[in-house]
Design a protein around this motif. Structure first.
Motif, PDB file in Angstrom:
ATOM      1  N   ARG A  82      17.330  18.351  74.683  1.00  0.00           N
ATOM      2  CA  ARG A  82      16.282  19.256  75.155  1.00  0.00           C
ATOM      3  C   ARG A  82      16.416  20.553  74.380  1.00  0.00           C
ATOM      4  N   GLY A  83      15.301  21.080  73.888  1.00  0.00           N
ATOM      5  CA  GLY A  83      15.369  22.311  73.123  1.00  0.00           C
ATOM      6  C   GLY A  83      14.011  22.979  73.025  1.00  0.00           C
ATOM      7  N   ARG A  84      14.050  24.283  72.799  1.00  0.00           N
ATOM      8  CA  ARG A  84      12.832  25.086  72.650  1.00  0.00           C
ATOM      9  C   ARG A  84      12.834  25.653  71.234  1.00  0.00           C
ATOM     10  N   THR A  85      11.776  25.365  70.479  1.00  0.00           N
ATOM     11  CA  THR A  85      11.656  25.817  69.098  1.00  0.00           C
ATOM     12  C   THR A  85      10.528  26.840  69.022  1.00  0.00           C
ATOM     13  N   VAL A  86      10.822  28.010  68.459  1.00  0.00           N
ATOM     14  CA  VAL A  86       9.878  29.126  68.473  1.00  0.00           C
ATOM     15  C   VAL A  86       9.225  29.301  67.105  1.00  0.00           C
ATOM     16  N   ALA A  87       8.222  30.145  67.050  1.00  0.00           N
ATOM     17  CA  ALA A  87       7.429  30.359  65.834  1.00  0.00           C
ATOM     18  C   ALA A  87       8.315  30.693  64.644  1.00  0.00           C
ATOM     19  N   GLY A  88       8.047  30.013  63.532  1.00  0.00           N
ATOM     20  CA  GLY A  88       8.795  30.208  62.310  1.00  0.00           C
ATOM     21  C   GLY A  88       9.951  29.256  62.146  1.00  0.00           C
ATOM     22  N   ASP A  89      10.327  28.551  63.216  1.00  0.00           N
ATOM     23  CA  ASP A  89      11.441  27.608  63.174  1.00  0.00           C
ATOM     24  C   ASP A  89      10.912  26.172  63.158  1.00  0.00           C
ATOM     25  N   ILE A  90      11.823  25.229  62.927  1.00  0.00           N
ATOM     26  CA  ILE A  90      11.435  23.827  62.870  1.00  0.00           C
ATOM     27  C   ILE A  90      12.361  22.986  63.728  1.00  0.00           C
ATOM     28  N   GLN A  91      11.869  21.795  64.076  1.00  0.00           N
ATOM     29  CA  GLN A  91      12.716  20.762  64.640  1.00  0.00           C
ATOM     30  C   GLN A  91      12.460  19.478  63.865  1.00  0.00           C
ATOM     31  N   VAL A  92      13.484  18.619  63.818  1.00  0.00           N
ATOM     32  CA  VAL A  92      13.408  17.356  63.098  1.00  0.00           C
ATOM     33  C   VAL A  92      13.823  16.240  64.035  1.00  0.00           C
ATOM     34  N   MET A  93      13.018  15.175  64.083  1.00  0.00           N
ATOM     35  CA  MET A  93      13.364  13.993  64.849  1.00  0.00           C
ATOM     36  C   MET A  93      13.338  12.784  63.919  1.00  0.00           C
ATOM     37  N   SER A  94      14.490  12.131  63.782  1.00  0.00           N
ATOM     38  CA  SER A  94      14.569  10.871  63.049  1.00  0.00           C
ATOM     39  C   SER A  94      14.437   9.763  64.078  1.00  0.00           C
ATOM     40  N   ALA A  95      13.280   9.088  64.080  1.00  0.00           N
ATOM     41  CA  ALA A  95      12.992   8.141  65.160  1.00  0.00           C
ATOM     42  C   ALA A  95      13.868   6.894  65.088  1.00  0.00           C
ATOM     43  N   GLY A  96      14.249   6.476  63.873  1.00  0.00           N
ATOM     44  CA  GLY A  96      15.166   5.361  63.714  1.00  0.00           C
ATOM     45  C   GLY A  96      14.749   4.122  64.477  1.00  0.00           C
ATOM     46  N   THR A  97      15.698   3.508  65.196  1.00  0.00           N
ATOM     47  CA  THR A  97      15.440   2.265  65.914  1.00  0.00           C
ATOM     48  C   THR A  97      14.560   2.460  67.147  1.00  0.00           C
ATOM     49  N   GLY A  98      14.299   3.715  67.503  1.00  0.00           N
ATOM     50  CA  GLY A  98      13.392   3.978  68.605  1.00  0.00           C
ATOM     51  C   GLY A  98      13.839   5.135  69.474  1.00  0.00           C
ATOM     52  N   ILE A  99      12.893   6.006  69.794  1.00  0.00           N
ATOM     53  CA  ILE A  99      13.162   7.165  70.653  1.00  0.00           C
ATOM     54  C   ILE A  99      11.858   7.524  71.366  1.00  0.00           C
ATOM     55  N   SER A 100      11.973   7.961  72.597  1.00  0.00           N
ATOM     56  CA  SER A 100      10.824   8.477  73.346  1.00  0.00           C
ATOM     57  C   SER A 100      11.030   9.971  73.556  1.00  0.00           C
ATOM     58  N   HIS A 101       9.951  10.732  73.430  1.00  0.00           N
ATOM     59  CA  HIS A 101      10.087  12.176  73.597  1.00  0.00           C
ATOM     60  C   HIS A 101       8.804  12.774  74.145  1.00  0.00           C
ATOM     61  N   SER A 102       8.944  13.942  74.726  1.00  0.00           N
ATOM     62  CA  SER A 102       7.795  14.740  75.164  1.00  0.00           C
ATOM     63  C   SER A 102       7.846  16.081  74.447  1.00  0.00           C
ATOM     64  N   GLU A 103       6.656  16.672  74.243  1.00  0.00           N
ATOM     65  CA  GLU A 103       6.539  17.981  73.594  1.00  0.00           C
ATOM     66  C   GLU A 103       5.577  18.817  74.432  1.00  0.00           C
ATOM     67  N   TYR A 104       6.086  19.869  75.054  1.00  0.00           N
ATOM     68  CA  TYR A 104       5.256  20.685  75.928  1.00  0.00           C
ATOM     69  C   TYR A 104       5.250  22.150  75.500  1.00  0.00           C
ATOM     70  N   ASN A 105       4.087  22.763  75.683  1.00  0.00           N
ATOM     71  CA  ASN A 105       3.968  24.208  75.557  1.00  0.00           C
ATOM     72  C   ASN A 105       4.136  24.783  76.955  1.00  0.00           C
ATOM     73  N   LEU A 106       5.316  25.298  77.239  1.00  0.00           N
ATOM     74  CA  LEU A 106       5.600  25.868  78.548  1.00  0.00           C
ATOM     75  C   LEU A 106       5.346  27.370  78.588  1.00  0.00           C
ATOM     76  N   GLU A 107       4.738  27.889  77.520  1.00  0.00           N
ATOM     77  CA  GLU A 107       4.510  29.333  77.400  1.00  0.00           C
ATOM     78  C   GLU A 107       3.191  29.737  78.057  1.00  0.00           C
ATOM     79  N   ASP A 108       2.965  31.048  78.103  1.00  0.00           N
ATOM     80  CA  ASP A 108       1.723  31.589  78.664  1.00  0.00           C
ATOM     81  C   ASP A 108       0.669  31.839  77.584  1.00  0.00           C
ATOM     82  N   GLU A 109       0.954  31.407  76.352  1.00  0.00           N
ATOM     83  CA  GLU A 109       0.003  31.549  75.251  1.00  0.00           C
ATOM     84  C   GLU A 109      -0.146  30.215  74.540  1.00  0.00           C
TER      85      GLU A 109
END
Length: 232
Positions: A82-109
């Motif tokens: 679980r992680g929060r990535t902010v403007a100007g930064d990146i995240q990387v997901m190597s899906a490989g053999t399989g992964i499930s994920h969610s991506e939410y904007n929990l901000e007020d903007e």
């Protein structure tokens, strides 16, 4: 060859909570001429409304890079990450053999992201996820590698592909140069501003597809933020 792909001519959809533009065929948008650019398969330009996002869904055998342009995105996956990535930064997901994920904007903007998918060099590897801050000052005036599968880019977030993602912030009048290796392709988008690539001009959100060039010169016509992917 330098080809400009105007944002207004991209595919896309409006889902209320999500305004998305597709540089390549994706979901309901299909263009046989724009299926991929080398091993670059997806470049989506997403604006996500506050307190909304993508519920859990699966991926496999794909390198998925999220570049946050505005706001923040909160990631959660089946590996327990679980992680929060902010403007100007990146995240990387190597899906490989399989992964499930969610991506939410929990901000007020509204959160704005580029979601970039690259075909991996190997399939069947374990899935993985990572994020890393890259202060904008580090890439002021020149391109800095943020994610890479190339041996010479040891400081970047690793991906499992012979590819590189770099970014730069340029003030008006500044020029960034990028060397293009033999038989490689480059795709770039100005996250903001307006740029001149060779003798072609691209506005914010336009795609710039480059091939059969040995060097790319990027001039900022106004203050600009640039994201570039190098693939074979």
């Amino acid at each position: 060859m330098i080809d400009i792909r105007p944002r207004a001519e991209l595919g896309g959809a409006q889902h209320g909570w999500l305004d998305t533009r597709h540089h390549f065929s994706f979901a309901e948008y299909h263009d046989p001429a724009r299926m991929h650019w080398g091993h670059l398969r997806v470049w989506n330009d997403d604006s996500i409304a506050p307190h909304s996002g993508f519920p859990s869904h699966p991926h496999r055998d794909m390198e998925i890079i999220t570049y946050v342009r505005k706001g923040a995105i909160t990631h959660e996956d089946s590996l327990g990450n679980r992680g929060r990535t902010v403007a100007g930064d990146i995240q990387v997901m190597s899906a490989g053999t399989g992964i499930s994920h969610s991506e939410y904007n929990l901000e007020d903007e509204t959160t704005e992201i580029f979601q970039i998918w690259i075909y991996p060099d190997q399939s069947g590897l374990p899935p993985a996820w990572g994020t890393r801050p890259f202060p904008a000052g580090e890439r002021a005036g020149s391109l800095v590698t943020l994610a890479s599968g190339m041996a010479e880019d040891g400081d970047a977030l690793p991906i499992r592909a012979d590819a590189r993602l770099a970014a730069a912030t340029l003030f008006a009048g500044q020029v960034a140069e990028y060397q293009v290796g033999p038989e490689r392709k480059v795709y770039m988008v100005a996250a903001s501003g307006r740029i001149e690539v060779g003798e072609r001009i691209a506005a914010a959100g336009d795609g710039v597809a480059v091939r059969d060039e040995t060097r790319v010169s990027i001039r900022a016509l106004e203050d600009s933020e640039i994201v570039l992917v190098d693939v074979r």
